[in-house]
Design a protein around this motif. Structure first.
Motif, short mmCIF file in Angstrom:
data_model
loop_
_atom_site.label_atom_id
_atom_site.label_comp_id
_atom_site.label_asym_id
_atom_site.label_seq_id
_atom_site.Cartn_x
_atom_site.Cartn_y
_atom_site.Cartn_z
N ALA A 160 -14.76 36.28 -26.53
CA ALA A 160 -14.30 36.07 -25.16
C ALA A 160 -15.29 35.24 -24.34
O ALA A 160 -14.92 34.67 -23.31
N ALA A 161 -16.50 35.15 -24.80
CA ALA A 161 -17.51 34.37 -24.07
C ALA A 161 -17.07 32.92 -23.89
O ALA A 161 -17.45 32.26 -22.90
N ALA A 162 -16.26 32.40 -24.81
CA ALA A 162 -15.82 31.02 -24.73
C ALA A 162 -14.90 30.77 -23.54
O ALA A 162 -14.68 29.61 -23.16
N ALA A 163 -14.36 31.82 -22.94
CA ALA A 163 -13.45 31.69 -21.80
C ALA A 163 -14.19 31.67 -20.46
O ALA A 163 -13.55 31.64 -19.41
N PHE A 164 -15.52 31.67 -20.49
CA PHE A 164 -16.32 31.69 -19.27
C PHE A 164 -17.28 30.50 -19.26
O PHE A 164 -17.98 30.25 -20.24
N VAL A 165 -17.33 29.80 -18.14
CA VAL A 165 -18.25 28.69 -17.95
C VAL A 165 -19.11 28.98 -16.73
O VAL A 165 -18.57 29.26 -15.64
N GLN A 166 -20.42 28.94 -16.89
CA GLN A 166 -21.31 29.23 -15.76
C GLN A 166 -21.30 28.07 -14.77
O GLN A 166 -21.30 26.91 -15.14
N ASN A 167 -21.26 28.43 -13.48
CA ASN A 167 -21.26 27.40 -12.44
C ASN A 167 -22.65 27.26 -11.81
O ASN A 167 -23.59 27.95 -12.19
N ALA A 168 -22.75 26.40 -10.82
CA ALA A 168 -24.05 26.09 -10.21
C ALA A 168 -24.62 27.27 -9.43
O ALA A 168 -25.82 27.30 -9.14
N ARG A 169 -23.78 28.25 -9.11
CA ARG A 169 -24.24 29.43 -8.37
C ARG A 169 -24.67 30.56 -9.30
O ARG A 169 -25.00 31.65 -8.84
N GLY A 170 -24.62 30.31 -10.59
CA GLY A 170 -25.01 31.33 -11.55
C GLY A 170 -23.91 32.34 -11.81
O GLY A 170 -24.15 33.37 -12.45
N ARG A 171 -22.71 32.07 -11.30
CA ARG A 171 -21.57 32.92 -11.58
C ARG A 171 -20.70 32.25 -12.65
O ARG A 171 -21.14 31.28 -13.28
N TRP A 172 -19.49 32.75 -12.85
CA TRP A 172 -18.69 32.31 -13.99
C TRP A 172 -17.29 31.88 -13.58
O TRP A 172 -16.67 32.53 -12.75
N GLN A 173 -16.83 30.79 -14.16
CA GLN A 173 -15.44 30.37 -14.02
C GLN A 173 -14.67 30.95 -15.20
O GLN A 173 -14.99 30.67 -16.36
N CYS A 174 -13.66 31.77 -14.87
CA CYS A 174 -12.97 32.58 -15.87
C CYS A 174 -11.60 31.98 -16.20
O CYS A 174 -10.82 31.67 -15.30
N ASP A 175 -11.32 31.85 -17.48
CA ASP A 175 -10.05 31.31 -17.97
C ASP A 175 -9.15 32.46 -18.41
O ASP A 175 -9.23 32.93 -19.55
N LEU A 176 -8.30 32.93 -17.49
CA LEU A 176 -7.39 34.04 -17.81
C LEU A 176 -6.44 33.68 -18.94
O LEU A 176 -6.13 34.52 -19.80
N TYR A 177 -5.96 32.45 -18.94
CA TYR A 177 -5.03 32.05 -19.99
C TYR A 177 -5.68 32.15 -21.37
O TYR A 177 -5.07 32.66 -22.32
N ALA A 178 -6.91 31.68 -21.49
CA ALA A 178 -7.60 31.74 -22.78
C ALA A 178 -7.83 33.19 -23.21
O ALA A 178 -7.66 33.53 -24.38
N LEU A 179 -8.21 34.04 -22.26
CA LEU A 179 -8.44 35.44 -22.57
C LEU A 179 -7.16 36.12 -23.05
O LEU A 179 -7.18 36.91 -24.00
N ALA A 180 -6.04 35.81 -22.39
CA ALA A 180 -4.77 36.40 -22.81
C ALA A 180 -4.38 35.92 -24.20
O ALA A 180 -3.94 36.72 -25.05
N ARG A 181 -4.54 34.63 -24.45
CA ARG A 181 -4.19 34.10 -25.77
C ARG A 181 -5.05 34.73 -26.87
O ARG A 181 -4.55 35.04 -27.96
N GLN A 182 -6.34 34.92 -26.59
CA GLN A 182 -7.22 35.56 -27.57
C GLN A 182 -6.71 36.94 -27.93
O GLN A 182 -6.63 37.31 -29.12
N ARG A 183 -6.38 37.71 -26.92
CA ARG A 183 -5.95 39.10 -27.18
C ARG A 183 -4.61 39.13 -27.89
O ARG A 183 -4.40 39.94 -28.81
#
Length: 253
Positions: free
Chosen positions: A186-209
């Motif tokens: 699931a780590a592949a569905a998260f991209v760290q942004n400039a604020r040190g937080r994460w951009q989350c891909d709900l679609y990718a997470l759902a497809r994985q599951r």
């Protein structure tokens, strides 16, 4: 891909999936109703502060446009994993998913950034709908819905309805950790942004599951509720706003 379909005065998206002829499914957009701003115009949520008369008229328009066989079973959604089994009398209505094996009963999920996921058995014997925001998705709402459908996963179709997309969905470390604890990929569905937080891909997470569960046909996942202000409500973008709804039901054989 979902196809836009004007039905009467109500605009809809129709899932592009090879569903059995008994299966009917649609998702509303924000247009074609009577609600005033900030609920303009086709708000179907009775819990967001809109005029109850406007909500009732909007729901009537949807019932008429879709020629629904019965009043949809409107759930009290709480970002959990409980599933309402609509075939059973007294089935819980505080739930974040619904399934049915009975023709004429309408499953419905309300959303305004969270992902609606619709399911259909290939042989037309069962359908379901799940409310998959990050909490429900991490908690296992898709797994619970599939279990309630009582069908082999490879015999199910899944459609991912419009949700907030990765560029607009910033989350904290705790969200990422919740998914990685379940599956490290699931780590592949998260991209760290400039604020040190994460951009989350709900679609990718759902497809994985869904893929891990054995579902082979997954469609949808190409819209962003946040980015498309004209067609979709977005809670994260607007705060006070209406709710769209995704419906699925079975017709008599």
């Amino acid at each position: 891909m979902a196809h836009p379909s004007p039905l009467g005065s109500v605009d809809m998206l129709m899932p592009d999936w090879p569903a059995h002829p008994r299966v009917r499914a649609a998702m509303t957009l924000r247009t074609g109703g009577v609600s005033s701003a900030p609920y303009d115009t086709l708000n179907l949520g009775a819990h967001v502060g809109d005029d109850p008369a406007a909500v009732a008229e909007n729901r009537r328009r949807v019932r008429e446009s879709l020629r629904l066989p019965s009043e949809p079973v409107w759930l009290e959604q709480v970002h959990g994993t409980d599933v309402a089994i609509l075939d059973e009398p007294g089935s819980a209505r505080e739930a974040d998913a619904a399934v049915t094996h009975s023709p004429g009963l309408v499953c419905v999920i309300q959303v305004a950034d969270c992902m609606p996921v619709l399911f259909a058995a290939r042989d037309g014997t069962a359908v379901g709908a799940a409310h998959a925001g990050w909490r429900g998705l991490a908690g296992g709402v898709l797994e619970a819905t599939i279990a309630a459908l009582r069908c082999p996963a490879h015999e199910l179709l899944a459609w991912l309805g419009p949700a907030i997309s990765q560029p607009h969905f910033e989350v904290g470390d705790e969200v990422r950790a919740a998914f990685i604890a379940h599956d490290s990929t699931a780590a592949a569905a998260f991209v760290q942004n400039a604020r040190g937080r994460w951009q989350c891909d709900l679609y990718a997470l759902a497809r994985q599951r869904l893929t891990a569960l054995g579902i082979r046909h997954i469609s949808g996942g190409e819209h962003c509720t946040y980015a498309d202000r004209t067609r979709f409500f977005s809670y994260r973008r607007d705060g006070r706003c209406g709710r769209m709804a995704a419906f699925v039901w079975l017709t008599p054989s």
